[in-house]
Design a protein around this motif. Structure first.
Motif, PDB file in Angstrom:
ATOM      1  N   ASP A 188      -6.327  10.248  -1.027  1.00 28.13           N
ATOM      2  CA  ASP A 188      -5.275   9.319  -0.664  1.00 28.13           C
ATOM      3  C   ASP A 188      -4.786   8.498  -1.860  1.00 28.13           C
ATOM      4  O   ASP A 188      -3.618   8.108  -1.917  1.00 28.13           O
ATOM      5  N   TYR A 228       1.871  10.790   6.743  1.00 22.25           N
ATOM      6  CA  TYR A 228       1.536  11.212   5.385  1.00 22.25           C
ATOM      7  C   TYR A 228       0.121  11.764   5.319  1.00 22.25           C
ATOM      8  O   TYR A 228      -0.772  11.326   6.059  1.00 22.25           O
ATOM      9  N   ASP A 251       0.858  -1.191   0.000  1.00 21.37           N
ATOM     10  CA  ASP A 251       0.000   0.000   0.000  1.00 21.37           C
ATOM     11  C   ASP A 251       0.896   1.243   0.000  1.00 21.37           C
ATOM     12  O   ASP A 251       1.510   1.585   1.014  1.00 21.37           O
ATOM     13  N   ARG A 288       0.256   4.338   0.026  1.00 24.83           N
ATOM     14  CA  ARG A 288      -0.129   5.480   0.857  1.00 24.83           C
ATOM     15  C   ARG A 288       0.752   5.559   2.097  1.00 24.83           C
ATOM     16  O   ARG A 288       0.923   6.637   2.678  1.00 24.83           O
ATOM     17  N   TYR A 289       1.295   4.434   2.522  1.00 22.52           N
ATOM     18  CA  TYR A 289       2.059   4.350   3.764  1.00 22.52           C
ATOM     19  C   TYR A 289       3.563   4.479   3.562  1.00 22.52           C
ATOM     20  O   TYR A 289       4.310   4.501   4.539  1.00 22.52           O
ATOM     21  N   TRP A 300      -2.598   5.834   7.173  1.00 22.04           N
ATOM     22  CA  TRP A 300      -1.379   6.449   6.651  1.00 22.04           C
ATOM     23  C   TRP A 300      -1.042   7.746   7.367  1.00 22.04           C
ATOM     24  O   TRP A 300       0.108   8.171   7.374  1.00 22.04           O
TER      25      TRP A 300
END
Length: 338
Positions: free
Chosen positions: A134, A126, A81, A83-84, A121
């Motif tokens: 996102d 972030y 993922d 986003r992280y 996240w």
């Protein structure tokens, strides 16, 4: 020949009925299963990444450990993922794991799926830019990551460094040549599959897809794969495109198989996830001769060059190795996959 690997979500649970009761169990058994899968002749060991859950999360220590224990099998994620992720630190981790494995890493990335916590996240530091979501942030992280993998220098060297530098701007190290061409994108829609092709990433398509036409899952997924390949050709990339699909497939060859999966019913499921209409593909569970005929009708499997078998990792290494072997031995040859 179709590449066949396994995909593990890496669940653990302290229940006495679980074969993986701790994170340690999952990590060590994942390594052992990858070794066993390689010995059986499978082509890939892939792992899902979830945060804030009793599942596999940080993938690179596991991928590096598997790389050190195996020699041939592809090692990958399905998916990380983005986003992280800090793309700079991720390039260093990925480069190290790829070098340890001798260049066998196949990294699947995505914008992520619904998680265990709200906006998880944000706890990683972030947040999307103003006016963006996102998913936009995940794609921006991905584009930075892809650029850094090229290995071009970008950082101004210190004129008085602790150690001598090579000439010119500095890049992140360790750099693994060729890894940039082994990055995949997990796409839920046709549009994101096309975007992945334009960026030169291979395509991972799972058992869940955005419902764009109301047709059966495997037909929609096959159309997605064809749209990807068309966009790849139009983009003019030099390396060959690859596509993978995930399936839950169980060949019922003994009493234990029947006990676990004999009552599973086939059929797609339509519904809503993360605010969009989605279709979830069916599972396959039958005696090998029946299973072979059912799988012949799956257009997306036929279209893809790689098949990832989703496994019930909590049932232990030996049983999951048996499930993989049953497909390789009793099903794959009849379908021309071996």
């Amino acid at each position: 020949m179709k590449r066949i690997g396994f995909l593990s979500f890496g669940h653990w649970n302290p229940s006495p009925h679980s074969g993986t009761r701790s994170a340690s169990d999952v990590l060590l058994q994942s390594i052992d299963l990858a070794v066993a899968a390689e010995e059986l002749g499978a082509d890939g060991a892939y792992f899902r990444v979830h945060h804030f859950a009793q599942q596999l999360a940080s993938p690179f220590p596991l991928l590096a450990a598997i790389g050190a224990r195996t020699k041939r099998i592809e090692i990958g994620t399905g998916v990380i993922d983005m986003r992280y992720e800090n793309p700079f630190y991720m390039v260093e981790d990925a480069g190290a794991a790829d070098l340890i494995s001798g260049g066998r890493l196949q990294l699947g990335l995505s914008r992520g799926s619904p998680e265990q916590v709200v906006d998880g996240w944000r706890y990683f530091g972030y947040a999307p830019a103003e006016g963006q979501g996102d998913a936009d942030m995940a794609r921006q992280h991905t584009e930075v990551f892809l650029n850094l993998l090229e290995g071009k220098g970008f950082a101004q060297p210190n004129p008085r460094p602790m150690f001598s530098n090579p000439p010119g701007l500095l890049r992140l190290e360790p750099h693994s040549a060729g890894l940039r061409e082994r990055i995949w994108w997990g796409a839920a829609s046709n549009a994101t599959a096309v975007w992945a092709a334009q960026k030169g990433m291979h395509l991972q398509s799972s058992t869940l897809k955005e419902d764009e036409t109301g047709q059966p899952f495997h037909i929609q997924q096959a159309e997605q794969l064809r749209a990807f390949r068309s966009a790849w050709k139009e983009a003019g990339h030099q390396h060959e495109p690859r596509t993978s699909v995930s399936r839950s497939i169980f060949a019922l060859v003994n009493d234990q198989d029947h006990a676990y999966f004999g009552r599973q019913k086939g059929g797609d499921q339509f519904g809503y996830i993360d605010r969009y209409s989605a279709v979830f593909g069916r599972s396959y569970a039958a005696e090998p001769d029946v299973l072979i005929e059912e799988l012949r009708q799956d257009e997306a499997i036929a279209e893809a060059d790689t098949l990832l078998l989703t496994i019930p990792n909590q049932l232990g290494v030996d049983y999951n190795a048996h499930l993989i072997e049953s497909i390789l031995k009793h099903v794959a040859p009849a379908l021309g996959w071996r």
